[in-house]
Design a protein around this motif. Structure first.
Motif, PDB file in Angstrom:
ATOM      1  N   ALA A  29      13.877  16.818  -9.892  1.00 25.19           N
ATOM      2  CA  ALA A  29      13.802  17.124  -8.459  1.00 25.19           C
ATOM      3  C   ALA A  29      13.365  15.886  -7.676  1.00 25.19           C
ATOM      4  O   ALA A  29      13.897  15.594  -6.595  1.00 25.19           O
ATOM      5  CB  ALA A  29      12.841  18.285  -8.213  1.00 25.19           C
ATOM      6  N   ASP A  46       6.155  19.857  -2.256  1.00 24.95           N
ATOM      7  CA  ASP A  46       7.568  20.230  -2.099  1.00 24.95           C
ATOM      8  C   ASP A  46       8.258  20.354  -3.458  1.00 24.95           C
ATOM      9  O   ASP A  46       9.039  21.276  -3.691  1.00 24.95           O
ATOM     10  CB  ASP A  46       8.291  19.192  -1.237  1.00 24.95           C
ATOM     11  N   LEU A  47       7.948  19.450  -4.369  1.00 27.09           N
ATOM     12  CA  LEU A  47       8.562  19.503  -5.701  1.00 27.09           C
ATOM     13  C   LEU A  47       8.122  20.766  -6.441  1.00 27.09           C
ATOM     14  O   LEU A  47       8.924  21.381  -7.149  1.00 27.09           O
ATOM     15  CB  LEU A  47       8.210  18.253  -6.504  1.00 27.09           C
ATOM     16  N   ARG A  49       7.327  23.594  -5.026  1.00 22.09           N
ATOM     17  CA  ARG A  49       8.075  24.687  -4.397  1.00 22.09           C
ATOM     18  C   ARG A  49       9.493  24.751  -4.954  1.00 22.09           C
ATOM     19  O   ARG A  49       9.998  25.816  -5.303  1.00 22.09           O
ATOM     20  CB  ARG A  49       8.117  24.497  -2.874  1.00 22.09           C
ATOM     21  N   ARG A  50      10.136  23.616  -5.075  1.00 20.28           N
ATOM     22  CA  ARG A  50      11.502  23.565  -5.607  1.00 20.28           C
ATOM     23  C   ARG A  50      11.565  24.097  -7.045  1.00 20.28           C
ATOM     24  O   ARG A  50      12.546  24.705  -7.441  1.00 20.28           O
ATOM     25  CB  ARG A  50      12.031  22.131  -5.602  1.00 20.28           C
TER      26      ARG A  50
END
Length: 194
Positions: A29, A46-47, A49-50
């Motif tokens: 990611a 953010d990573l 969450r991904r």
């Protein structure tokens, strides 16, 4: 009437944590984000969450953003060392260097931005040394005709790295046009390293 087992007052059963290879998922990611938006856009939150994990989960593998970027650079240098060792000669080592940059642009960008990395990280220093050794082996196979082998290595690296960097930045779109960049590099290398 609702079935008894769907009573909304019951607490939800906790989902067991299991992601498989979270480290690889975060690295992949991160490489996608870097390739699209550059390293500045990278966020562990953010990573996470991904990847569908808690925001703290990536820290178990990388500690922080610098640790993640250092892991990316170390992986990149390891991949580069492998590809350089497969080259039969210096010119082809340069071609493989350019190919590596084209196939791994996010790795390439992070590898050569020291301010993003932990310079003393053992994995990084080891991988960087392996890539340097592979380049030096390619240079040592060439008769430098009185040129200091160290300087010949700097010249070869400068040519390959400069070409790859200009190519990735789309600065060679005009001069290279529709030609295969690897063939263009072969021609340049043959001209400069006879």
């Amino acid at each position: 009437m609702a079935p008894a087992d769907t009573d909304s007052t019951k607490p939800a059963s906790p989902r067991p944590y299991h992601h498989g290879d979270l480290r690889r998922a975060i690295l992949t990611a991160a490489l996608d984000v870097i390739a699209t938006d550059g390293p500045a856009a990278l966020s562990l939150r953010d990573l996470a969450r991904r990847a569908g994990v808690s925001h703290a989960a990536p820290a178990h593998h990388f500690k922080d953003r610098t640790g993640l970027l250092t892991s990316i650079a170390a992986e990149g240098f390891g991949l580069l060392a492998t590809t350089l060792r497969e080259a039969p000669d210096l010119k082809e080592a340069g071609v493989r260097y350019v190919r590596f940059a084209r196939e791994h642009p996010a790795h390439f960008q992070v590898m050569f931005t020291p301010g993003l990395l932990r310079a003393d990280d053992l994995e990084l220093t080891t991988a960087r040394a392996l890539a340097g050794d592979a380049l030096r082996e390619s240079v040592s196979a060439v008769d430098p005709s009185g040129i200091d082998p160290r300087l010949a290595g700097v010249a070869a690296w400068s040519l390959a790295h400069g070409f790859a960097t200009l190519l990735l930045g789309h600065n060679l779109d005009g001069p290279v046009g529709d030609e295969d960049p690897e063939e263009v590099f072969r021609t340049l290398a043959a001209t400069l390293f006879r």
